[in-house]
Design an enzyme around this catalytic site. Structure first.
Site, PDB file in Angstrom:
ATOM      1  N   VAL B  16       0.840  -1.211   0.000  1.00  0.00           N
ATOM      2  CA  VAL B  16       0.000   0.000   0.000  1.00  0.00           C
ATOM      3  C   VAL B  16       0.872   1.257   0.000  1.00  0.00           C
ATOM      4  O   VAL B  16       0.582   2.240  -0.696  1.00  0.00           O
ATOM      5  CB  VAL B  16      -0.969   0.013   1.199  1.00  0.00           C
ATOM      6  CG1 VAL B  16      -1.879   1.229   1.136  1.00  0.00           C
ATOM      7  CG2 VAL B  16      -1.810  -1.261   1.221  1.00  0.00           C
ATOM      8  N   GLU B 122     -10.575   5.283   4.840  1.00  0.00           N
ATOM      9  CA  GLU B 122     -11.343   4.703   3.727  1.00  0.00           C
ATOM     10  C   GLU B 122     -10.698   3.428   3.190  1.00  0.00           C
ATOM     11  O   GLU B 122     -11.384   2.473   2.825  1.00  0.00           O
ATOM     12  CB  GLU B 122     -11.481   5.730   2.593  1.00  0.00           C
ATOM     13  CG  GLU B 122     -12.369   5.299   1.456  1.00  0.00           C
ATOM     14  CD  GLU B 122     -13.820   5.123   1.890  1.00  0.00           C
ATOM     15  OE1 GLU B 122     -14.493   6.122   2.139  1.00  0.00           O
ATOM     16  OE2 GLU B 122     -14.289   3.966   1.981  1.00  0.00           O
ATOM     17  N   VAL B 125     -11.477  -0.482   4.342  1.00  0.00           N
ATOM     18  CA  VAL B 125     -12.627  -1.294   3.950  1.00  0.00           C
ATOM     19  C   VAL B 125     -12.797  -1.307   2.432  1.00  0.00           C
ATOM     20  O   VAL B 125     -13.068  -0.272   1.817  1.00  0.00           O
ATOM     21  CB  VAL B 125     -13.935  -0.789   4.609  1.00  0.00           C
ATOM     22  CG1 VAL B 125     -15.102  -1.691   4.245  1.00  0.00           C
ATOM     23  CG2 VAL B 125     -13.793  -0.699   6.117  1.00  0.00           C
ATOM     24  N   ILE B 129     -13.347   0.996  -3.130  1.00  0.00           N
ATOM     25  CA  ILE B 129     -14.775   1.354  -3.034  1.00  0.00           C
ATOM     26  C   ILE B 129     -14.972   2.369  -1.908  1.00  0.00           C
ATOM     27  O   ILE B 129     -14.635   2.086  -0.768  1.00  0.00           O
ATOM     28  CB  ILE B 129     -15.653   0.117  -2.746  1.00  0.00           C
ATOM     29  CG1 ILE B 129     -15.454  -0.944  -3.833  1.00  0.00           C
ATOM     30  CG2 ILE B 129     -17.114   0.507  -2.632  1.00  0.00           C
ATOM     31  CD1 ILE B 129     -16.210  -2.241  -3.572  1.00  0.00           C
ATOM     32  N   ASP B 194     -10.632 -11.231   8.472  1.00  0.00           N
ATOM     33  CA  ASP B 194     -10.412  -9.919   7.848  1.00  0.00           C
ATOM     34  C   ASP B 194     -11.734  -9.244   7.433  1.00  0.00           C
ATOM     35  O   ASP B 194     -11.965  -8.081   7.781  1.00  0.00           O
ATOM     36  CB  ASP B 194      -9.461 -10.098   6.652  1.00  0.00           C
ATOM     37  CG  ASP B 194      -9.380  -8.881   5.782  1.00  0.00           C
ATOM     38  OD1 ASP B 194      -8.531  -8.017   6.048  1.00  0.00           O
ATOM     39  OD2 ASP B 194     -10.179  -8.767   4.823  1.00  0.00           O
ATOM     40  N   LYS B 198     -13.754  -5.527   8.752  1.00  0.00           N
ATOM     41  CA  LYS B 198     -14.380  -4.526   7.888  1.00  0.00           C
ATOM     42  C   LYS B 198     -15.856  -4.356   8.233  1.00  0.00           C
ATOM     43  O   LYS B 198     -16.392  -3.246   8.201  1.00  0.00           O
ATOM     44  CB  LYS B 198     -14.185  -4.934   6.432  1.00  0.00           C
ATOM     45  CG  LYS B 198     -12.699  -4.899   6.035  1.00  0.00           C
ATOM     46  CD  LYS B 198     -12.418  -5.684   4.773  1.00  0.00           C
ATOM     47  CE  LYS B 198     -10.944  -5.610   4.412  1.00  0.00           C
ATOM     48  NZ  LYS B 198     -10.580  -6.565   3.344  1.00  0.00           N
TER      49      LYS B 198
END
Lengths: 393, 393
Positions: B16, B122, B125, B129, B194, B198
């Site tokens: 990321v 953001e 999750v 999206i 996981d 979320k």
């Protein structure tokens, strides 16, 4: 964050108006009350107390207690008069009138700026899908390259019925009209004009471009024949009325046309009155939002969402427009692959840069070729009702 | 609206982190620069200039010029320390750490409130999206009844491969691990933990409920056998790892479990690493958002979107939580239809309120029955590795 208490003056009490009334009643949580509803026909029976209704628009526009005007009428010209007068009188405005917004955006922006009132219109594009809000709030940093999708519920309903139940266009249209689903004059929907209005609004919030609907190519679904449906079936295609815009550097192309798409395409699964919007960007790649694109409550809920946002003093920041590249312009110079079906003869092959397939038979003829969008939109043969075109995605 | 200029301190430079670096470089439009990146291993080769890197977290946390800390490390405990210290030092925080957020939301909310700094997440999750932003900003008036979907890209990739290519679970998992797609310890993903993190975050932004992941039932995909795949194929089902929460009055139920869904279900078309979220509400009915749920750039773009929002001083208002019904609680009392496959014998039929189908054979046995979620989660037989369960939607 202090919440404002809103008093609403509503223009129009048709499908969306009654939808709004219902969701406002049921939601409860939104700090807004209807004070007055302006309608055209005083004598029509109404589902709620008569005291709410008036035929005098000044009763709403001049009432200092009403701080939000919700404009939900059909007539774009009358709507503009109402909306501009409301803004001049310092009232926030919520509208669902895509034709008015698409055609008169510069004037509306000026009014908004001059009178410092918010003007929201989420319900004008794809009803329940919060596309404007997402373009405004979320996709401001992302390098958006394209927005496309199914922006019209009535035609998607008709096309789904045609493909799924193998019913021809005039029969489905009649059924849709009998059910009150399509207008008695369905031109705006079936000729792809309504989705073009929505595309103009999207172009503004996605890329900051102001353009006129008349400058965008559109072609409808009214000429789709059994021959075309058979072709779709043989190739395992779905047919969708797709509106699409692409950004390439400072050039934008846009169109609205029936399109053959693969059954694996996510939009192929968007059926009946549902709408779908595909956002393509450099980083998040394809994103798809699906929701009901028509109906009283789905549209009413989008209007309600705008009203709710006003209780928090929300307004569109129009960031893309404020930072727009001054050279950004609409061009029609893309090349598209198009299926052309004709009944007798076709003699304009020179308009096409290449021809891939040709088929002739006693039952009908088609060819598939590539053509520049500008050439296509300027062509005369496209006006011939015996010729149908369908884009191939 | 004045735009802030941001100086970023980033923790973690894995998938990321590098994704964020790339999108920040390419986007250009976001007024943010990376000042320093804190990493664990100083000697690892890095794709950018060494001067950016440090192993000393204080260098970021104590630098008065850095006004945003972007936390992108795996370890939830270390992440919490970083995030809380950053907030105490008056820095805005962006995080993608779903485990930390799901487990320590009350503490994080308190920190946010005490030190008056925004805390956005953001990317935690469904990656690309914008589900949190939509729950926060758009669905605040709507009577949401349910949020569900595919919240984990790795397991959806594995399930898609199993169903499409008829490859069994261990083979696909190995392939996914070899490609670096699944973690070497895939437990959090494949056991449905996981997606539960979320779901907790969604429960907070959708309904204002604070709950602990451990209180939500989860079941994974690691026991899915060829027998189960054959069953799915015979009935024309897809199998998806579905996380779902429902609100009914002041009761919320939630779970995460593999689920047979009809091929016509819109989530059946959400394949490979894509995620999909279905929002059900009283008015707008079903809405579906689809986008990439994994990958450096899709996740990086969600982080970038939070950073961009900070340039406009955006913060979550947590409206649902602020106005939450104090009696709102998580209960496990729903009844669910479940397919149970067992290898030898099954002797706990009394746990089921009804049995619909029973099948025994030398190749395997299954039954379909209805069971209360609480009974299911308390059962001992579910721990038996020779038994698999799949919900039926």
């Amino acid at each position: 964050m202090t919440k404002k208490r809103l008093k609403l003056g509503i223009f129009g009490f048709g499908c969306v108006g009654t939808g709004l009334y219902k969701v406002l009643e049921e939601a409860g949580s939104v700090e807004a009350n209807i004070k007055k509803i302006c309608i055209k026909h005083a004598d029509k029976p109404r589902p709620i107390n008569k005291k709410y209704f008036t035929t005098d628009k000044e009763e709403l526009l001049l009432d200092p207690e009403i701080n939000v005007i919700v404009e939900l009428i059909d007539d774009a010209k009358a709507a503009f008069e109402i909306v501009s007068k409301a803004m001049k009188n310092g009232k926030a405005v919520v509208s669902a009138n895509k034709k008015m917004i698409a055609e008169r955006l510069p004037e509306l922006l000026k009014l908004e700026q001059t009178y410092k009132v918010p003007f929201l219109y989420e319900a004008s594009v794809c009803a329940s899908i919060p596309i404007i809000r997402n373009l405004e709030e979320y996709y401001d940093n992302d390098l958006l390259t394209s927005v496309s999708g199914i922006f019209n519920g009535s035609t998607n309903f008709i096309l789904t019925k045609m493909i799924n139940d193998h019913v021809s266009y005039p029969v489905v249209l009649k059924e849709a009209q009998e059910k009150g689903f399509a207008e008695s004059d369905p031109t705006l929907d079936v000729e792809g004009i309504d989705p073009k209005y929505k595309l103009c609004i999207i172009l503004f919030h996605a890329f900051g471009l102001i353009t006129q609907p008349k400058d965008i190519f559109n072609f409808g679904i009214s000429r789709i024949s059994d021959f075309d449906l058979n072709f779709a079936q043989q190739r395992n295609y779905a047919i969708k009325l797709i509106a699409k815009c692409n950004k390439n550097g400072n050039e934008i192309t846009g169109f609205c046309a029936p399109t053959f798409i693969e059954k694996e395409d996510p939009l192929a699964h968007v059926k009946y009155e549902y709408n779908g919007v595909v956002l393509e960007s450099a980083f998040s790649e394809n994103q798809l939002m699906i929701g009901k694109g028509a109906g009283d409550k789905p549209t009413g809920s989008a209007v309600l969402s705008d009203i709710s946002a006003l209780t928090y003093d929300y307004k569109y920041e129009n960031k893309k427009y404020k930072h727009v590249d001054k050279n950004l312009k609409l061009v029609n110079n893309g090349t598209y692959k198009v299926y052309v079906r004709y009944n007798d003869t076709f003699s304009n092959f020179e308009d096409f840069s290449s021809i891939e397939e040709k088929f002739t038979s006693p039952y009908g003829n088609y060819f598939i070729g590539s053509i520049n969008l500008e050439t296509l939109s300027q062509s005369q043969w496209i006006k011939n009702k015996n010729i149908n075109i369908i884009f191939i995605s």
